[in-house]
Motif scaffolding. Sequence first.
Motif, PDB file in Angstrom:
ATOM      1  N   TYR A   1       0.839  -1.205   0.000  1.00 54.93           N
ATOM      2  CA  TYR A   1       0.000   0.000   0.000  1.00 54.93           C
ATOM      3  C   TYR A   1       0.868   1.248   0.000  1.00 54.93           C
ATOM      4  CZ  TYR A   1       1.032   0.989   4.887  1.00 54.93           C
ATOM      5  OH  TYR A   1       1.696   1.312   6.049  1.00 54.93           O
TER       6      TYR A   1
ATOM      7  N   MET B   1       8.662   4.307  15.882  1.00 56.50           N
ATOM      8  CA  MET B   1       7.623   3.624  15.111  1.00 56.50           C
ATOM      9  C   MET B   1       8.126   2.275  14.597  1.00 56.50           C
ATOM     10  SD  MET B   1       5.373   5.393  12.148  1.00 56.50           S
ATOM     11  CE  MET B   1       5.914   4.501  10.719  1.00 56.50           C
TER      12      MET B   1
ATOM     13  N   ALA C   1       6.860  -1.462  15.551  1.00 55.07           N
ATOM     14  CA  ALA C   1       6.358  -2.293  14.449  1.00 55.07           C
ATOM     15  C   ALA C   1       7.135  -3.605  14.379  1.00 55.07           C
ATOM     16  CB  ALA C   1       6.475  -1.537  13.130  1.00 55.07           C
TER      17      ALA C   1
ATOM     18  N   LYS D   1       6.084  -6.097  17.101  1.00 54.46           N
ATOM     19  CA  LYS D   1       4.793  -6.743  16.822  1.00 54.46           C
ATOM     20  C   LYS D   1       4.908  -7.685  15.613  1.00 54.46           C
ATOM     21  CE  LYS D   1       0.007  -5.652  15.839  1.00 54.46           C
ATOM     22  NZ  LYS D   1      -0.980  -4.595  15.641  1.00 54.46           N
ATOM     23  N   ASN D   2       5.637  -7.277  14.614  1.00 52.80           N
ATOM     24  CA  ASN D   2       5.806  -8.133  13.432  1.00 52.80           C
ATOM     25  C   ASN D   2       6.488  -9.453  13.792  1.00 52.80           C
ATOM     26  OD1 ASN D   2       4.649  -6.121  11.970  1.00 52.80           O
ATOM     27  ND2 ASN D   2       6.500  -5.496  10.895  1.00 52.80           N
TER      28      ASN D   2
ATOM     29  N   PHE E   1       4.506   7.112   2.433  1.00 47.76           N
ATOM     30  CA  PHE E   1       4.928   5.766   2.810  1.00 47.76           C
ATOM     31  C   PHE E   1       4.543   4.795   1.699  1.00 47.76           C
ATOM     32  CE2 PHE E   1       3.795   7.437   7.147  1.00 47.76           C
ATOM     33  CZ  PHE E   1       5.045   7.301   7.744  1.00 47.76           C
TER      34      PHE E   1
ATOM     35  N   GLN F   1       4.591   0.629   1.783  1.00 47.37           N
ATOM     36  CA  GLN F   1       4.962  -0.491   2.654  1.00 47.37           C
ATOM     37  C   GLN F   1       4.488  -1.795   2.057  1.00 47.37           C
ATOM     38  OE1 GLN F   1       3.192  -0.658   6.625  1.00 47.37           O
ATOM     39  NE2 GLN F   1       5.059  -1.573   7.434  1.00 47.37           N
TER      40      GLN F   1
ATOM     41  N   LEU G   1      -3.020  -6.932  10.728  1.00 49.78           N
ATOM     42  CA  LEU G   1      -2.185  -5.726  10.641  1.00 49.78           C
ATOM     43  C   LEU G   1      -2.800  -4.696   9.694  1.00 49.78           C
ATOM     44  CD1 LEU G   1       0.304  -4.074  11.292  1.00 49.78           C
ATOM     45  CD2 LEU G   1       1.602  -5.410   9.623  1.00 49.78           C
TER      46      LEU G   1
ATOM     47  N   SER H   1      -5.250  -2.707  11.588  1.00 49.80           N
ATOM     48  CA  SER H   1      -4.561  -1.763  12.480  1.00 49.80           C
ATOM     49  C   SER H   1      -4.024  -0.578  11.686  1.00 49.80           C
ATOM     50  CB  SER H   1      -3.398  -2.453  13.192  1.00 49.80           C
ATOM     51  OG  SER H   1      -3.880  -3.433  14.070  1.00 49.80           O
ATOM     52  N   LEU H   2      -3.395  -0.860  10.562  1.00 48.68           N
ATOM     53  CA  LEU H   2      -2.807   0.208   9.738  1.00 48.68           C
ATOM     54  C   LEU H   2      -3.874   1.195   9.282  1.00 48.68           C
ATOM     55  CD1 LEU H   2      -0.339  -1.967   7.643  1.00 48.68           C
ATOM     56  CD2 LEU H   2       0.322  -0.025   9.064  1.00 48.68           C
TER      57      LEU H   2
ATOM     58  N   ARG I   1      -6.502   2.055  10.763  1.00 51.05           N
ATOM     59  CA  ARG I   1      -7.015   2.861  11.881  1.00 51.05           C
ATOM     60  C   ARG I   1      -5.977   3.854  12.390  1.00 51.05           C
ATOM     61  NH1 ARG I   1      -9.013  -2.145  14.206  1.00 51.05           N
ATOM     62  NH2 ARG I   1      -7.072  -2.167  15.366  1.00 51.05           N
ATOM     63  N   ASP I   2      -4.779   3.800  11.856  1.00 49.74           N
ATOM     64  CA  ASP I   2      -3.668   4.575  12.414  1.00 49.74           C
ATOM     65  C   ASP I   2      -3.686   6.009  11.888  1.00 49.74           C
ATOM     66  OD1 ASP I   2      -1.115   5.552  13.175  1.00 49.74           O
ATOM     67  OD2 ASP I   2      -0.350   3.508  13.253  1.00 49.74           O
TER      68      ASP I   2
ATOM     69  N   ARG J   1      -1.562   8.243  12.073  1.00 48.78           N
ATOM     70  CA  ARG J   1      -0.274   8.794  11.650  1.00 48.78           C
ATOM     71  C   ARG J   1      -0.133   8.847  10.125  1.00 48.78           C
ATOM     72  NH1 ARG J   1       3.361   5.210  15.604  1.00 48.78           N
ATOM     73  NH2 ARG J   1       1.720   3.730  15.054  1.00 48.78           N
TER      74      ARG J   1
ATOM     75  N   MET K   1      10.955  -5.650   9.561  1.00 52.85           N
ATOM     76  CA  MET K   1      10.510  -4.499   8.758  1.00 52.85           C
ATOM     77  C   MET K   1      11.735  -3.692   8.331  1.00 52.85           C
ATOM     78  SD  MET K   1       8.080  -3.151   7.136  1.00 52.85           S
ATOM     79  CE  MET K   1       6.891  -4.380   7.708  1.00 52.85           C
TER      80      MET K   1
END
Length: 128
Positions: A9, A25, A29, A32-33, A49, A51, A63, A66-67, A69-70, A72, A94
């Motif tokens: 994305y 960050m 990340a 969690k990854n 970004f 990614q 994930l 989550s992404l 909803r972020d 940032r 990452m």
Amino acid sequence: MPVLERLLYRSKATNTLGSLHLFNMLSEARAKNAMLGITGHLLYTEEVFVQCIEGKPEAIESLWHSLQRDARHYDIELLARGPLEKRRFSDWSMAFSSYPSLNRFNMPGFFAVDKEGMSAEAERCAKA
Ligand SMILES: Cc1cc2nc3c(=O)[nH]c(=O)nc-3n(C[C@H](O)[C@H](O)[C@H](O)COP(=O)(O)O)c2cc1C
């Protein structure tokens, strides 16, 4: 269900990020990854970004939620999603490519972009 899935994305950073924010960050990340068995690459240039994340479909789905909803980042645009035979970033929870000036803390898995804003790792991430 495929064994592995890859998702790519692009998004825009809500705020200009400096070395410290990026370091924090990425550290979060990566932790969690590692737990979710996710690997991938993040490119950050010109406040954009790109990614790619790769892992088990359930982990990718979680994930991805989550992404999205972020706060940032915004204008999150899905570029590709599909089954993957072999991880492209098996060495990195990452990997991260950006300007050398944004690596003040010498994080591991950092790759400097060239004048075009690309690195070999970023190309590996983006290719179809
Ligand atoms: C550009 C960008 C890339 C991110 N990459 C990851 C990542 O690779 N892994 C991860 O766990 N969180 C990543 N995050 C953070 C997630 O969006 C989210 O905050 C984190 O996974 C915690 O999710 P939760 O609040 O749903 O538990 C990233 C955030 C941004 C803005």
